[in-house]
Design a protein around this motif. Sequence first.
Motif, PDB file in Angstrom:
ATOM      1  N   ASP A 246       0.817  -1.224   0.000  1.00 37.99           N
ATOM      2  CA  ASP A 246       0.000   0.000   0.000  1.00 37.99           C
ATOM      3  C   ASP A 246       0.845   1.265   0.000  1.00 37.99           C
ATOM      4  N   PHE A 247       2.105   1.175   0.497  1.00 32.01           N
ATOM      5  CA  PHE A 247       2.973   2.346   0.533  1.00 32.01           C
ATOM      6  C   PHE A 247       3.736   2.556  -0.781  1.00 32.01           C
ATOM      7  N   LEU A 248       3.763   1.565  -1.652  1.00 32.08           N
ATOM      8  CA  LEU A 248       4.589   1.658  -2.860  1.00 32.08           C
ATOM      9  C   LEU A 248       4.237   2.864  -3.742  1.00 32.08           C
ATOM     10  N   PRO A 249       2.953   3.213  -3.921  1.00 31.38           N
ATOM     11  CA  PRO A 249       2.645   4.388  -4.754  1.00 31.38           C
ATOM     12  C   PRO A 249       3.209   5.702  -4.191  1.00 31.38           C
ATOM     13  N   LEU A 250       3.546   5.732  -2.901  1.00 33.14           N
ATOM     14  CA  LEU A 250       4.056   6.962  -2.287  1.00 33.14           C
ATOM     15  C   LEU A 250       5.571   7.075  -2.397  1.00 33.14           C
ATOM     16  N   LEU A 251       6.218   6.069  -2.997  1.00 33.34           N
ATOM     17  CA  LEU A 251       7.676   6.021  -3.064  1.00 33.34           C
ATOM     18  C   LEU A 251       8.151   6.040  -4.512  1.00 33.34           C
ATOM     19  N   PRO A 252       9.418   6.402  -4.742  1.00 36.65           N
ATOM     20  CA  PRO A 252       9.963   6.407  -6.104  1.00 36.65           C
ATOM     21  C   PRO A 252      10.011   5.009  -6.703  1.00 36.65           C
ATOM     22  N   ASN A 253      10.447   4.939  -7.949  1.00 36.62           N
ATOM     23  CA  ASN A 253      10.530   3.711  -8.728  1.00 36.62           C
ATOM     24  C   ASN A 253      11.015   2.531  -7.888  1.00 36.62           C
ATOM     25  N   SER A 254      10.285   1.420  -7.931  1.00 32.16           N
ATOM     26  CA  SER A 254      10.579   0.284  -7.073  1.00 32.16           C
ATOM     27  C   SER A 254      11.877  -0.428  -7.417  1.00 32.16           C
ATOM     28  N   SER A 255      12.461  -0.158  -8.549  1.00 32.38           N
ATOM     29  CA  SER A 255      13.698  -0.833  -8.924  1.00 32.38           C
ATOM     30  C   SER A 255      14.936  -0.144  -8.359  1.00 32.38           C
ATOM     31  N   GLU A 256      14.748   1.015  -7.718  1.00 28.76           N
ATOM     32  CA  GLU A 256      15.877   1.792  -7.213  1.00 28.76           C
ATOM     33  C   GLU A 256      15.914   1.766  -5.683  1.00 28.76           C
ATOM     34  N   PRO A 257      17.124   1.896  -5.086  1.00 27.80           N
ATOM     35  CA  PRO A 257      17.203   2.066  -3.633  1.00 27.80           C
ATOM     36  C   PRO A 257      16.503   3.349  -3.199  1.00 27.80           C
ATOM     37  N   LEU A 258      16.116   3.406  -1.946  1.00 29.43           N
ATOM     38  CA  LEU A 258      15.519   4.615  -1.389  1.00 29.43           C
ATOM     39  C   LEU A 258      16.586   5.508  -0.796  1.00 29.43           C
ATOM     40  N   THR A 259      16.308   6.797  -0.755  1.00 26.94           N
ATOM     41  CA  THR A 259      17.099   7.705   0.060  1.00 26.94           C
ATOM     42  C   THR A 259      16.281   8.009   1.312  1.00 26.94           C
ATOM     43  N   TRP A 260      16.933   8.520   2.333  1.00 24.75           N
ATOM     44  CA  TRP A 260      16.210   8.847   3.560  1.00 24.75           C
ATOM     45  C   TRP A 260      15.161   9.920   3.306  1.00 24.75           C
ATOM     46  N   HIS A 261      15.399  10.789   2.341  1.00 20.24           N
ATOM     47  CA  HIS A 261      14.435  11.838   2.017  1.00 20.24           C
ATOM     48  C   HIS A 261      13.113  11.247   1.536  1.00 20.24           C
ATOM     49  N   ASP A 262      13.160  10.057   0.924  1.00 19.70           N
ATOM     50  CA  ASP A 262      11.938   9.415   0.429  1.00 19.70           C
ATOM     51  C   ASP A 262      10.982   9.041   1.555  1.00 19.70           C
ATOM     52  N   LEU A 263      11.489   8.976   2.778  1.00 23.95           N
ATOM     53  CA  LEU A 263      10.652   8.596   3.917  1.00 23.95           C
ATOM     54  C   LEU A 263       9.980   9.797   4.578  1.00 23.95           C
ATOM     55  N   ASN A 264      10.215  10.986   4.057  1.00 24.26           N
ATOM     56  CA  ASN A 264       9.616  12.194   4.624  1.00 24.26           C
ATOM     57  C   ASN A 264       8.091  12.062   4.653  1.00 24.26           C
ATOM     58  N   SER A 265       7.498  12.316   5.819  1.00 24.59           N
ATOM     59  CA  SER A 265       6.047  12.291   6.052  1.00 24.59           C
ATOM     60  C   SER A 265       5.455  10.891   6.103  1.00 24.59           C
ATOM     61  N   LEU A 266       6.283   9.857   6.017  1.00 29.56           N
ATOM     62  CA  LEU A 266       5.759   8.491   6.068  1.00 29.56           C
ATOM     63  C   LEU A 266       6.000   7.889   7.457  1.00 29.56           C
ATOM     64  N   PRO A 267       5.056   7.079   7.960  1.00 31.19           N
ATOM     65  CA  PRO A 267       5.222   6.474   9.292  1.00 31.19           C
ATOM     66  C   PRO A 267       6.308   5.402   9.278  1.00 31.19           C
ATOM     67  N   ILE A 268       7.091   5.375  10.352  1.00 30.83           N
ATOM     68  CA  ILE A 268       8.227   4.466  10.449  1.00 30.83           C
ATOM     69  C   ILE A 268       8.112   3.643  11.726  1.00 30.83           C
ATOM     70  N   ALA A 269       8.464   2.381  11.622  1.00 36.23           N
ATOM     71  CA  ALA A 269       8.628   1.518  12.797  1.00 36.23           C
ATOM     72  C   ALA A 269      10.055   0.982  12.763  1.00 36.23           C
ATOM     73  N   THR A 270      10.701   0.929  13.921  1.00 36.18           N
ATOM     74  CA  THR A 270      12.074   0.435  13.931  1.00 36.18           C
ATOM     75  C   THR A 270      12.437  -0.120  15.301  1.00 36.18           C
TER      76      THR A 270
END
Length: 292
Positions: free
Chosen positions: A172-196
């Motif tokens: 469900d979160f994939l549409p909110l992120l850049p192209n799925s074939s590329e690694p993410l940057t930390w900036h891509d997580l802006n405004s998204l909920p995180i669990a760690t």
Amino acid sequence: MDLRKLKYFLAVANEGQITRAASRLNMAQPPLSQQLRLLEEELGVRLFHRGSRSIDLTEAGQLLKERAEQVFELLDVTTKNLKDIHHGDSGALTIGTAASFGVTVLMDHIKTFHRLHPRISYQLWEGDTIRILELLESRVIEIGFVRSPVNDAQYESLPLGTDSLLAAIHEDFLPLLPNSSEPLTWHDLNSLPIATHRRLEALITPPCLKHGFEPQIRCLVDDVRSLLVWAEYGIAIAIIPGSAKDLAPTSKIHYRPLLEPQIELSQRIVWKKDHYLSAATRLFLESIQGGQ
């Protein structure tokens, strides 16, 4: 406090009833109740809340239960170590490990070692780094697989490489992120909920701040398996060690590396300096060193 009373206490603590504990111990109920009262008088604390059908542990009782289990485990390990002096290739390995290590890194080493020494048995204890170091201190385990740095003055260690962080993402979160074939940057997580993991919070906050935002941490946990549940239910994007991704295989979770910067966790085996290591443990460490 003698071991006999401690054994009686553990039986009652585990059964939750005097009657069942007495049956398990092959003794009558009144003598068992008397031994419990004597133990409470000796220690000067109440160990149980007694109800009509069952008994529950007090805070003091819970602490004694944990320590008693360690005492009997240590006795068992000591007995095996003494036998191990004469039968080095048929002893037991007592190992503490993080959950993800147990499924991936540790099992790879055990698979190789087991082929060479099939008569050696294993006792695994899971927990975070703090728990593993406590078990090392109490000698319940001989070696621990950890990710965090440890005090070099107290522990010997063997490095095992590094582990990079991954984002575990529900579909469900994939549409909110850049192209799925590329690694993410930390900036891509802006405004998204995180669990760690609780111990990772201090590592992931700086790169987020560097990219101009505070991470929206929805949940902090002590077990990486719980993180994968949060990801699977689509409540948050879980930031996990890469070696943990096989703990909960599911088609709903997609894994992406996190870059800029890439955060790597040190993996290592640790053991107490100047503590006896059984022949089985020495063989295991030699096997790992020989494979590196």
